[in-house]
Motif scaffolding. Sequence first.
Motif, short mmCIF file in Angstrom:
data_model
loop_
_atom_site.label_atom_id
_atom_site.label_comp_id
_atom_site.label_asym_id
_atom_site.label_seq_id
_atom_site.Cartn_x
_atom_site.Cartn_y
_atom_site.Cartn_z
N ASP A 97 0.80 -1.23 0.00
CA ASP A 97 0.00 0.00 0.00
C ASP A 97 0.83 1.28 0.00
O ASP A 97 0.33 2.35 0.32
CB ASP A 97 -0.95 0.01 1.19
CG ASP A 97 -0.23 -0.08 2.53
OD1 ASP A 97 1.02 -0.13 2.53
OD2 ASP A 97 -0.91 -0.13 3.57
N ALA A 98 2.12 1.18 -0.36
CA ALA A 98 2.96 2.38 -0.43
C ALA A 98 3.30 2.65 -1.90
O ALA A 98 3.15 1.79 -2.75
CB ALA A 98 4.24 2.16 0.38
N PRO A 99 3.76 3.86 -2.20
CA PRO A 99 4.17 4.15 -3.59
C PRO A 99 5.29 3.21 -4.03
O PRO A 99 6.17 2.88 -3.25
CB PRO A 99 4.65 5.60 -3.51
CG PRO A 99 3.98 6.16 -2.32
CD PRO A 99 3.85 5.03 -1.34
N GLU A 136 13.69 2.87 -4.98
CA GLU A 136 13.45 2.61 -3.56
C GLU A 136 12.66 1.32 -3.37
O GLU A 136 11.85 1.21 -2.47
CB GLU A 136 12.70 3.79 -2.95
CG GLU A 136 13.45 5.12 -3.04
CD GLU A 136 12.65 6.28 -2.49
OE1 GLU A 136 11.56 6.04 -1.92
OE2 GLU A 136 13.09 7.44 -2.64
N TRP A 137 12.91 0.37 -4.23
CA TRP A 137 12.16 -0.89 -4.15
C TRP A 137 12.44 -1.57 -2.82
O TRP A 137 13.58 -1.59 -2.35
CB TRP A 137 12.55 -1.81 -5.31
CG TRP A 137 11.55 -2.91 -5.52
CD1 TRP A 137 11.50 -4.10 -4.86
CD2 TRP A 137 10.46 -2.90 -6.42
NE1 TRP A 137 10.45 -4.86 -5.30
CE2 TRP A 137 9.77 -4.14 -6.26
CE3 TRP A 137 9.98 -1.99 -7.36
CZ2 TRP A 137 8.64 -4.48 -7.01
CZ3 TRP A 137 8.85 -2.33 -8.10
CH2 TRP A 137 8.20 -3.55 -7.92
N PRO A 138 11.42 -2.14 -2.16
CA PRO A 138 11.62 -2.74 -0.83
C PRO A 138 12.65 -3.86 -0.84
O PRO A 138 12.76 -4.63 -1.81
CB PRO A 138 10.22 -3.28 -0.49
CG PRO A 138 9.28 -2.46 -1.31
CD PRO A 138 10.01 -2.16 -2.58
N THR A 139 13.36 -3.96 0.24
CA THR A 139 14.39 -5.00 0.39
C THR A 139 14.00 -6.06 1.41
O THR A 139 14.69 -7.07 1.54
CB THR A 139 15.72 -4.37 0.83
OG1 THR A 139 15.51 -3.69 2.08
CG2 THR A 139 16.22 -3.36 -0.21
N GLU A 140 12.91 -5.85 2.14
CA GLU A 140 12.47 -6.81 3.15
C GLU A 140 10.97 -7.01 3.04
O GLU A 140 10.25 -6.17 2.49
CB GLU A 140 12.81 -6.31 4.56
CG GLU A 140 14.29 -6.18 4.82
CD GLU A 140 14.58 -5.68 6.23
OE1 GLU A 140 13.61 -5.30 6.92
OE2 GLU A 140 15.75 -5.67 6.63
N ASN A 195 18.03 -9.80 -3.28
CA ASN A 195 18.35 -8.59 -2.51
C ASN A 195 17.18 -7.63 -2.48
O ASN A 195 17.12 -6.74 -1.63
CB ASN A 195 19.59 -7.90 -3.09
CG ASN A 195 19.37 -7.42 -4.51
OD1 ASN A 195 18.93 -8.18 -5.36
ND2 ASN A 195 19.67 -6.16 -4.78
N LEU A 196 16.23 -7.78 -3.40
CA LEU A 196 14.96 -7.07 -3.37
C LEU A 196 13.84 -8.10 -3.20
O LEU A 196 14.09 -9.30 -3.28
CB LEU A 196 14.76 -6.25 -4.65
CG LEU A 196 15.85 -5.22 -4.95
CD1 LEU A 196 15.57 -4.52 -6.28
CD2 LEU A 196 15.96 -4.20 -3.83
N VAL A 197 12.61 -7.64 -2.99
CA VAL A 197 11.50 -8.57 -2.77
C VAL A 197 10.39 -8.31 -3.79
O VAL A 197 10.31 -7.24 -4.39
CB VAL A 197 10.93 -8.45 -1.34
CG1 VAL A 197 11.99 -8.82 -0.31
CG2 VAL A 197 10.36 -7.05 -1.07
N ARG A 205 3.96 -9.09 -8.09
CA ARG A 205 4.78 -8.24 -8.95
C ARG A 205 6.25 -8.41 -8.58
O ARG A 205 6.64 -8.21 -7.43
CB ARG A 205 4.36 -6.77 -8.82
CG ARG A 205 5.23 -5.81 -9.62
CD ARG A 205 4.59 -4.43 -9.76
NE ARG A 205 3.39 -4.52 -10.58
CZ ARG A 205 2.63 -3.45 -10.90
NH1 ARG A 205 2.95 -2.26 -10.45
NH2 ARG A 205 1.57 -3.60 -11.66
N THR A 206 7.07 -8.80 -9.55
CA THR A 206 8.50 -8.95 -9.29
C THR A 206 9.16 -7.59 -9.17
O THR A 206 8.58 -6.56 -9.54
CB THR A 206 9.18 -9.74 -10.42
OG1 THR A 206 9.08 -8.99 -11.64
CG2 THR A 206 8.53 -11.10 -10.60
N SER A 207 10.39 -7.56 -8.69
CA SER A 207 11.08 -6.29 -8.47
C SER A 207 11.52 -5.66 -9.79
O SER A 207 11.62 -6.32 -10.83
CB SER A 207 12.31 -6.49 -7.59
OG SER A 207 13.27 -7.28 -8.26
#
Length: 391
Positions: free
Chosen positions: A137-139, A144-148, A169-171, A212-214
């Motif tokens: 639910d975040a942009p 700044e792709w999430p890492t965890e 290393n990304l999710v 959705r993949t990174s």
Amino acid sequence: MESRRAMELIDAHLDGETLSDADAAALTEWIKQNEKQADDAFRRIFLHSYLRQRIQTLGLLPSIEGETTQPNLRQLDGGFDSPAPPTRAYRFTPTIVVLIFLAAILGGLMLPSVNSLPRTRRSAPFAYEGFDYAPYDAPVVENEWPTEGGLDGMNGGLGFSGAWVESGNLVSLIEANPSDHPWTPHDMRQFGMLGYSDRFGGILASSGNQLRTSAGPQSITSRRLDVTAAPASLLDGDAIGADGSSLWISFLTQSFDSSGDGRYAYLQLGQNNTGLRIGKLRTAPSGNWSVAAVTDGAELNLRSSDKPSGEGVLIVARIDFRPGAEQATIWINPDLNQPPDDAQSTLRLPTPDFRLDQISIAGRYSTDFDEIRLGANFRDVTPIAEKPASP
């Protein structure tokens, strides 16, 4: 509801009696509770059908033109249609019970054991993932792709022995509405959720959200299969891939756009980094949907379609396990009404000998995946959604 009461209601329904709404709903819920109760219900139905057919064969009961002996059932997920009994339905009255035993004496009729009755197996995948999890639910910003987090620990669907595990290393993320996160006006996914309708209007059943993949290197999202959920004919020890068997797979997918040049996002089947990759592949410069065999992580025997990866598609694959090399056959956007011919396939290729105990979704170019199904036949992995009733 007790099993005895459930059987009584099934008998009443087959005898043409109208079930009350309450009884119909209760019977539907009883069938849905577990696999054994569903099997018991279908065995009861076919016992009635078998006995009636044998009685007619012996000439003890004339066939009535236009009569139907089929139970007025919807698919299992829909339940019983309580208001509408079968047309001119046949009733198993006490007189008919006497005729059954008379036929046994005079005509040599042997009542079958349950195991000898015709069996019906409801078309259903033994493994399914619809990604019905809470959405991100975040942009979504590429740099700044999430890492965890991601799908790590999520444990929905069926036919798996554990939860999803993130190892990149990304999710990956869960997307509920692609139009909420269009990166650019050229993001092809912004027009809606993944789905598929064939040229005859058949619509693939789907629900929930989608993965959705990174966008950067890289997300790797993996999950172990519960191989004991697969038919025994598919099993080779503790993995899927018995020689002489065939495995069917289907999924929906669409990438951000159709760019190639090393960009990738794919579904991988196999174990120990050997098996089959299907999707947007790094070795396919065109950026079109492709398939390749994998040995020790290296792609080989690449086959590319003429379908751009920015176009949403339904991919259906069949792996024929054989002594030595396996054979993979791929269809993109097949008709759903019947199994496709091999001659209609989009891509075919041999693969190294491999066994399957997990699936992985890897990507470094944001691509959506949904409705992953594994089954023993085409219908298992291509269920058609029920059309809403006309007003």
